[in-house]
Design a protein around this motif. Structure first.
Motif, PDB file in Angstrom:
ATOM      1  N   LEU A  41      13.581  11.983   3.870  1.00 42.18           N
ATOM      2  CA  LEU A  41      13.451  13.611   3.732  1.00 42.18           C
ATOM      3  C   LEU A  41      13.693  13.847   2.523  1.00 42.18           C
ATOM      4  CD1 LEU A  41      12.536  13.106   6.995  1.00 42.18           C
ATOM      5  CD2 LEU A  41      12.484  15.428   6.749  1.00 42.18           C
ATOM      6  N   ARG A  42      12.737  14.797   1.765  1.00 42.73           N
ATOM      7  CA  ARG A  42      13.385  14.925   0.571  1.00 42.73           C
ATOM      8  C   ARG A  42      12.836  16.454   1.090  1.00 42.73           C
ATOM      9  NH1 ARG A  42       9.309  11.596  -3.293  1.00 42.73           N
ATOM     10  NH2 ARG A  42       8.151  11.947  -1.282  1.00 42.73           N
ATOM     11  N   GLU A  43      13.948  17.019   0.338  1.00 40.31           N
ATOM     12  CA  GLU A  43      13.900  18.993   0.221  1.00 40.31           C
ATOM     13  C   GLU A  43      14.843  19.497  -0.337  1.00 40.31           C
ATOM     14  OE1 GLU A  43      13.067  21.778   0.549  1.00 40.31           O
ATOM     15  OE2 GLU A  43      11.852  20.761   2.390  1.00 40.31           O
ATOM     16  N   SER A  66       3.209  15.721   0.272  1.00 40.59           N
ATOM     17  CA  SER A  66       4.123  17.219   0.347  1.00 40.59           C
ATOM     18  C   SER A  66       3.938  18.419   0.692  1.00 40.59           C
ATOM     19  CB  SER A  66       4.095  17.074  -1.815  1.00 40.59           C
ATOM     20  OG  SER A  66       4.891  18.089  -1.534  1.00 40.59           O
ATOM     21  N   SER A  67       4.551  19.426   1.241  1.00 43.34           N
ATOM     22  CA  SER A  67       4.398  21.004   1.896  1.00 43.34           C
ATOM     23  C   SER A  67       3.256  20.705   3.300  1.00 43.34           C
ATOM     24  CB  SER A  67       3.342  20.882   0.992  1.00 43.34           C
ATOM     25  OG  SER A  67       2.958  22.939   1.243  1.00 43.34           O
ATOM     26  N   ALA A  68       1.952  21.198   3.488  1.00 42.02           N
ATOM     27  CA  ALA A  68       1.786  20.469   4.209  1.00 42.02           C
ATOM     28  C   ALA A  68       1.323  19.014   4.694  1.00 42.02           C
ATOM     29  CB  ALA A  68      -0.092  21.378   4.862  1.00 42.02           C
ATOM     30  N   GLY A  69       1.233  18.075   3.585  1.00 45.03           N
ATOM     31  CA  GLY A  69       1.026  16.209   3.852  1.00 45.03           C
ATOM     32  C   GLY A  69       2.360  16.384   4.182  1.00 45.03           C
ATOM     33  N   GLY A  70       3.599  16.860   3.104  1.00 39.86           N
ATOM     34  CA  GLY A  70       4.732  16.065   4.044  1.00 39.86           C
ATOM     35  C   GLY A  70       5.227  16.769   5.655  1.00 39.86           C
ATOM     36  N   ILE A  71       4.620  17.436   6.571  1.00 39.85           N
ATOM     37  CA  ILE A  71       3.968  17.911   7.573  1.00 39.85           C
ATOM     38  C   ILE A  71       4.320  16.735   8.145  1.00 39.85           C
ATOM     39  CG2 ILE A  71       3.571  19.463   9.299  1.00 39.85           C
ATOM     40  CD1 ILE A  71       4.002  21.483   6.859  1.00 39.85           C
ATOM     41  N   PHE A 111       7.695  22.300   6.101  1.00 42.79           N
ATOM     42  CA  PHE A 111       8.561  23.185   7.238  1.00 42.79           C
ATOM     43  C   PHE A 111       9.530  21.959   7.679  1.00 42.79           C
ATOM     44  CE2 PHE A 111       4.710  26.271   7.923  1.00 42.79           C
ATOM     45  CZ  PHE A 111       4.995  26.723   6.326  1.00 42.79           C
ATOM     46  N   PHE A 112      10.583  21.643   6.885  1.00 40.83           N
ATOM     47  CA  PHE A 112      12.127  21.350   7.272  1.00 40.83           C
ATOM     48  C   PHE A 112      12.705  21.893   7.130  1.00 40.83           C
ATOM     49  CE2 PHE A 112      10.068  16.873   5.173  1.00 40.83           C
ATOM     50  CZ  PHE A 112       9.081  16.887   5.462  1.00 40.83           C
ATOM     51  N   TYR A 113      12.687  23.040   8.762  1.00 42.79           N
ATOM     52  CA  TYR A 113      13.974  23.561   8.795  1.00 42.79           C
ATOM     53  C   TYR A 113      14.861  23.561   9.480  1.00 42.79           C
ATOM     54  CZ  TYR A 113      10.493  27.146   6.777  1.00 42.79           C
ATOM     55  OH  TYR A 113       9.147  28.116   6.189  1.00 42.79           O
ATOM     56  N   ALA A 114      16.169  24.043   9.111  1.00 38.60           N
ATOM     57  CA  ALA A 114      17.260  23.278   9.745  1.00 38.60           C
ATOM     58  C   ALA A 114      17.627  24.404  11.201  1.00 38.60           C
ATOM     59  CB  ALA A 114      18.408  23.727   9.143  1.00 38.60           C
ATOM     60  N   GLY A 115      16.217  24.798  11.945  1.00 39.71           N
ATOM     61  CA  GLY A 115      17.341  25.440  13.014  1.00 39.71           C
ATOM     62  C   GLY A 115      18.392  26.843  12.471  1.00 39.71           C
ATOM     63  N   VAL A 116      17.760  27.494  11.556  1.00 39.69           N
ATOM     64  CA  VAL A 116      18.481  28.603  10.998  1.00 39.69           C
ATOM     65  C   VAL A 116      17.128  29.413  10.819  1.00 39.69           C
ATOM     66  CG1 VAL A 116      18.803  30.188   8.990  1.00 39.69           C
ATOM     67  CG2 VAL A 116      19.564  27.928   8.913  1.00 39.69           C
ATOM     68  N   SER A 117      17.828  31.100  11.999  1.00 36.02           N
ATOM     69  CA  SER A 117      17.247  32.301  12.020  1.00 36.02           C
ATOM     70  C   SER A 117      15.996  32.561  10.527  1.00 36.02           C
ATOM     71  CB  SER A 117      17.962  33.213  13.051  1.00 36.02           C
ATOM     72  OG  SER A 117      17.847  32.453  14.305  1.00 36.02           O
ATOM     73  N   LEU A 133       1.023  -1.319  -0.074  1.00 36.40           N
ATOM     74  CA  LEU A 133      -0.110  -0.468   0.491  1.00 36.40           C
ATOM     75  C   LEU A 133       0.961   1.525   0.012  1.00 36.40           C
ATOM     76  CD1 LEU A 133      -2.690   1.214   0.561  1.00 36.40           C
ATOM     77  CD2 LEU A 133      -2.519   1.062   2.838  1.00 36.40           C
ATOM     78  N   VAL A 134       0.749   2.290  -0.797  1.00 35.86           N
ATOM     79  CA  VAL A 134       1.066   3.921  -0.696  1.00 35.86           C
ATOM     80  C   VAL A 134       0.519   4.490  -0.424  1.00 35.86           C
ATOM     81  CG1 VAL A 134       0.961   4.054  -3.130  1.00 35.86           C
ATOM     82  CG2 VAL A 134       2.281   5.035  -1.788  1.00 35.86           C
ATOM     83  N   VAL A 135       0.350   5.254   0.589  1.00 36.60           N
ATOM     84  CA  VAL A 135      -0.006   6.981   0.805  1.00 36.60           C
ATOM     85  C   VAL A 135      -0.451   7.777   0.291  1.00 36.60           C
ATOM     86  CG1 VAL A 135      -1.179   7.053   3.390  1.00 36.60           C
ATOM     87  CG2 VAL A 135      -0.385   5.492   2.943  1.00 36.60           C
ATOM     88  N   TYR A 136      -0.869   8.852   0.351  1.00 40.79           N
ATOM     89  CA  TYR A 136       0.070  10.210  -0.124  1.00 40.79           C
ATOM     90  C   TYR A 136      -0.680  10.887   0.610  1.00 40.79           C
ATOM     91  CZ  TYR A 136       1.469  13.610  -2.677  1.00 40.79           C
ATOM     92  OH  TYR A 136       2.470  15.115  -3.210  1.00 40.79           O
ATOM     93  N   LEU A 137      -0.359  11.624   1.402  1.00 37.91           N
ATOM     94  CA  LEU A 137      -1.259  13.096   1.856  1.00 37.91           C
ATOM     95  C   LEU A 137      -0.907  14.311   1.073  1.00 37.91           C
ATOM     96  CD1 LEU A 137      -0.014  10.654   4.171  1.00 37.91           C
ATOM     97  CD2 LEU A 137      -0.778  12.843   5.940  1.00 37.91           C
ATOM     98  N   GLN A 138      -2.328  14.503   0.929  1.00 40.49           N
ATOM     99  CA  GLN A 138      -2.314  15.382   0.117  1.00 40.49           C
ATOM    100  C   GLN A 138      -1.812  17.047   0.417  1.00 40.49           C
ATOM    101  OE1 GLN A 138      -5.978  16.753  -0.985  1.00 40.49           O
ATOM    102  NE2 GLN A 138      -5.362  17.781  -3.691  1.00 40.49           N
ATOM    103  N   GLY A 139      -1.295  18.039   0.062  1.00 38.13           N
ATOM    104  CA  GLY A 139      -1.007  19.439   0.666  1.00 38.13           C
ATOM    105  C   GLY A 139      -1.314  20.663   0.042  1.00 38.13           C
TER     106      GLY A 139
END
Length: 281
Positions: A249-251, A155-160, A186-192, A41-47
């Motif tokens: 994670l893909r970014e 992807s996007s909100a679906g990635g979150i 929203f995969f930020y690296a802790g950068v301001s 099964l492949v599951v995909y969350l929409q963004g």
């Protein structure tokens, strides 16, 4: 084509699984079209972004829209690489069973609100409730087969949402091999942000996190490790140590949407300060 499955009213009432406008949540499903991969099964969350003010929520038309009332009976998803049935473009997953989770909650698939939020326009925020109820109802379908292998993406909100629910999916399909590959969340690296970086300030992580008014879901493992810290369990660079499920994670290294969220407009020539910030990023 994936067929639409709206959640039955009794389950909606029990779980609170409602779209932004209060209509029932649901999903789209297609069984595997090969015997060899019938239990995969492949599951995909929409963004589709999110809304944070009453004005934004009233205007929000991201993802599948704020209501399920006009969802088509069938949905083609050939534009989504993980779900396409093309052997050429999707050689590994093309004939697996497919579960598409539409995004109608504007809360990054996180909310658990059971009542309308008057401060945010009188809307429901029940992304997690829709997801959980959808997985529950999926097992009632006559052509559903309990999977031995599950691949989750979004992807996007679906990635979150995929990252947030990685261990949730693994627990739900505890007898299966579950792997999760969120993209462009929203995969930020802790950068301001750029203004804070220029002022030598650290941007608080919660500035890009979930809203408490959504009553966001926090995975039990992360909640136990952080004392229920909502920010530490939703920002990827803080949450990753508490996720047990296998992740990839893909970014985009230079995601212009994220850079814009942090105050860097890349559409024109960059100043020396902006270039220095980009190198820091």
């Amino acid at each position: 084509m994936l067929r639409r499955v709206l959640l039955p009213e009794c389950l909606v009432e029990q779980s609170g699984a409602r779209c932004l406008d209060g209509s029932p949540g649901g999903f789209f499903f297609l069984p595997a079209n090969s015997t060899a991969n019938a239990s995969k099964l492949v599951v995909y969350l929409q963004g589709g972004g999110e809304c944070r003010t009453a004005e934004d929520c009233t205007a929000w038309r991201g993802g599948a829209g704020p209501s399920s009332t006009e969802w088509p009976a069938e949905r083609a998803v050939d534009s989504i690489s993980e779900l396409t049935s093309s052997l050429r473009t999707n050689p590994d997953l093309h004939d697996w069973a497919k579960l598409f989770l539409p995004y109608c909650s504007a809360d990054m698939h996180s909310g658990q609100r059971r009542t309308r939020d008057k401060a945010l326009g009188g809307f429901f925020f029940a992304g997690h409730s829709i997801l959980a109820a959808s997985l529950q109802h999926l097992r009632n379908l006559s052509d559903y087969r309990e999977p031995t292998v599950v691949f989750v993406s979004g992807s996007s909100a679906g990635g979150i949402g995929a990252l947030l629910h990685a261990d949730f999916f693994a627990r739900h399909w505890s007898r299966a091999s579950v792997k999760v590959s969120p993209a462009a969340g929203f995969f930020y690296a802790g950068v301001s942000s750029l203004p804070d970086w220029q002022a030598s300030h650290q941007t608080p992580p919660h500035n890009l996190g979930f809203l408490a008014s959504w009553d966001p879901y926090i995975d039990e493992g992360c909640a136990a490790a952080t004392g229920g810290n909502m920010t530490a369990c939703t920002d990827a660079h803080l949450a990753l140590p508490h996720i047990k499920t296998a992740l990839f994670l893909r970014e985009n290294l230079f995601d212009t949407a994220k850079l814009a969220n942090c105050g860097l407009d890349t559409r024109g020539p960059l100043t020396a300060m902006q270039n220095a910030y980009l190198r820091r990023w």
